[in-house]
Design an enzyme around this catalytic site. Structure first.
Site, short mmCIF file in Angstrom:
data_model
loop_
_atom_site.label_atom_id
_atom_site.label_comp_id
_atom_site.label_asym_id
_atom_site.label_seq_id
_atom_site.Cartn_x
_atom_site.Cartn_y
_atom_site.Cartn_z
CD GLN A 120 -3.07 -1.05 0.07
OE1 GLN A 120 -3.11 -0.08 -0.67
NE2 GLN A 120 -3.97 -2.02 0.02
CB SER A 121 0.50 4.63 1.35
OG SER A 121 -0.63 4.90 0.57
CG MET A 122 4.46 0.91 4.15
SD MET A 122 5.27 -0.36 5.16
CE MET A 122 5.24 -1.80 4.09
CB ALA A 123 4.48 1.97 -2.78
CE LYS A 124 0.71 7.92 -1.20
NZ LYS A 124 -0.06 6.67 -1.25
#
Length: 398
Positions: A120-124
């Site tokens: 999820q937003s850990m990709a950011k």
């Protein structure tokens, strides 16, 4: 359908031939389906490899402690154990590094050391660190306008915004991050990215974007002046990634492979989900193993480890903090695609919906990774209980 905890009987999702419970394409990220789907993204949507390279994996020393019975508080403030909290919060994997060594590692719900789990937003934060490398090389200047790199955005809400505004999510671009509304802007990202089909009951006249770049070009409105306030909007990371691809003439998956994954000596190749135009979804489509997420966190803790400029890591820790950033981090802030816990410790976190976390704590020389599949997009009580449990782990290891 309700979800299940690890201590509950596990329903036969995608088990058998043919499976008796098949994950629905429209609801794979909803309970209980997400408990299976987050570990099987390559079976749900198209993906592209983030190659680990041909070198040997970097060893992770082990100095293990059994922390299962460590006293902590549950999400309602009642006494429990660390094992009990991990069960309550739908944990798939949990790992603690202390001084670079694994002191505690647990996997659940069918997860193994080789399983790729959706970030999820850990990709950011992975994208943000990769961007820091390009900034260090002079390929991107955070002070320059976004349109310097992507002139096509001069007709969008990003006109006049700087790259630092994008990095910190302080542009004024109008974008709804309402995860429960399939017609919100982030709901349209689900369709544009290839994560979801258009809802079957949708109005035939509604214009669904064919891919993420088309969606970006269609965001023409602003709600406030650029730089006036922080507002969490996933699409900012995608704009950042398009800039990174433009200045390097490389796809995002190749950039992350060449600049991070190969240099960090990861166990496994990672992957990104991709849309119909081959764009790797920067804002949430990254997948990797529990230990490789820990290696990424350790690199940040080591102030870039000679891979990311130390100045970029330091700048990331020095972002503004205060009310208005996060309900679970009342003194927190946001900088360069990372969450800051408070202005004193300057602990950083990578965070994602449904309970994804990499916490990087310089004071205690500790990296904590939690991969989860909550039944809800967010749960402040679970996040606060997890943060307090990590503090209890740090105290026990001191």
């Amino acid at each position: 359908m309700p979800s299940y905890r690890n201590s509950d009987p596990i329903p036969p999702i995608m088990a058998g031939s043919p499976p008796s419970m098949i994950v629905p394409k429209l609801d794979w990220d909803r309970p209980p389906w997400n408990r299976w789907a987050f570990q099987h993204m390559r079976e749900i949507v198209p993906t592209v490899e983030v190659w680990r390279g041909s070198g040997s994996a970097r060893p992770l020393p082990r100095a293990e402690r059994n922390l299962d019975d460590l006293p902590v508080e549950d999400s309602e403030g009642r006494p429990t154990t660390l094992a009990g909290l991990l069960d309550e919060t739908y944990t798939d994997g949990f790992l603690v590094l202390k001084d670079g060594a694994v002191v505690y590692e647990r996997t659940f719900n069918g997860m193994t050391a080789r399983t790729l789990h959706l970030s999820q937003s850990m990709a950011k934060s992975v994208v943000g660190m990769t961007c820091g490398i390009l900034v260090g090389r002079g390929l991107i200047d955070p002070g320059k306008p976004v349109t310097h790199y992507l002139p096509e955005l001069s007709a969008t809400g990003w006109a006049g915004a700087s790259m630092q505004h994008v990095l910190d999510m302080t542009t004024g671009v109008t974008f709804s991050e309402d995860y429960t509304d399939r017609y919100s802007d982030v709901g349209r990202v689900d369709v544009a990215s290839g994560w979801k089909p258009p809802p079957p009951e949708s109005d035939p006249a509604f214009q669904w974007p064919a891919h993420v770049w088309q969606l970006v070009l269609g965001l023409k409105e602003t709600t406030r002046p650029h730089g006036a306030a922080f507002e969490y909007r996933s699409i900012e990371t995608d704009v950042l990634a398009f800039v990174m691809q433009r200045v390097t003439a490389k796809r995002l998956a190749d950039l992350v492979s060449e600049e991070l994954w190969q240099k960090l000596g990861m166990d496994e190749s990672a992957c990104f989900t991709v849309d119909s135009a081959g764009y790797a979804l920067a804002d949430g489509g990254f997948n990797a193993t529990l230990r490789d997420y820990a290696r990424f966190g350790q690199m940040v803790l080591d102030n870039g480890a000679g891979i990311v400029p130390a100045e970029w890591v330091e700048a990331t820790r020095n972002g503004p903090c205060g009310p208005g950033y996060s309900a679970s981090l009342p003194e927190g802030g946001y900088r360069n695609q990372f969450w800051i816990h408070d202005p004193r410790s300057r602990t950083l976190s990578c965070r994602g919906v449904f309970g994804q976390l990499i916490q990087i704590d310089w004071d205690n020389r500790m990296v904590t990774v939690k991969l989860s599949s909550y039944p809800d997009f967010s749960n402040t009580a679970y996040s606060v209980a997890t943060r307090r449990a990590v503090a209890s782990i740090a105290a026990a290891l001191a």
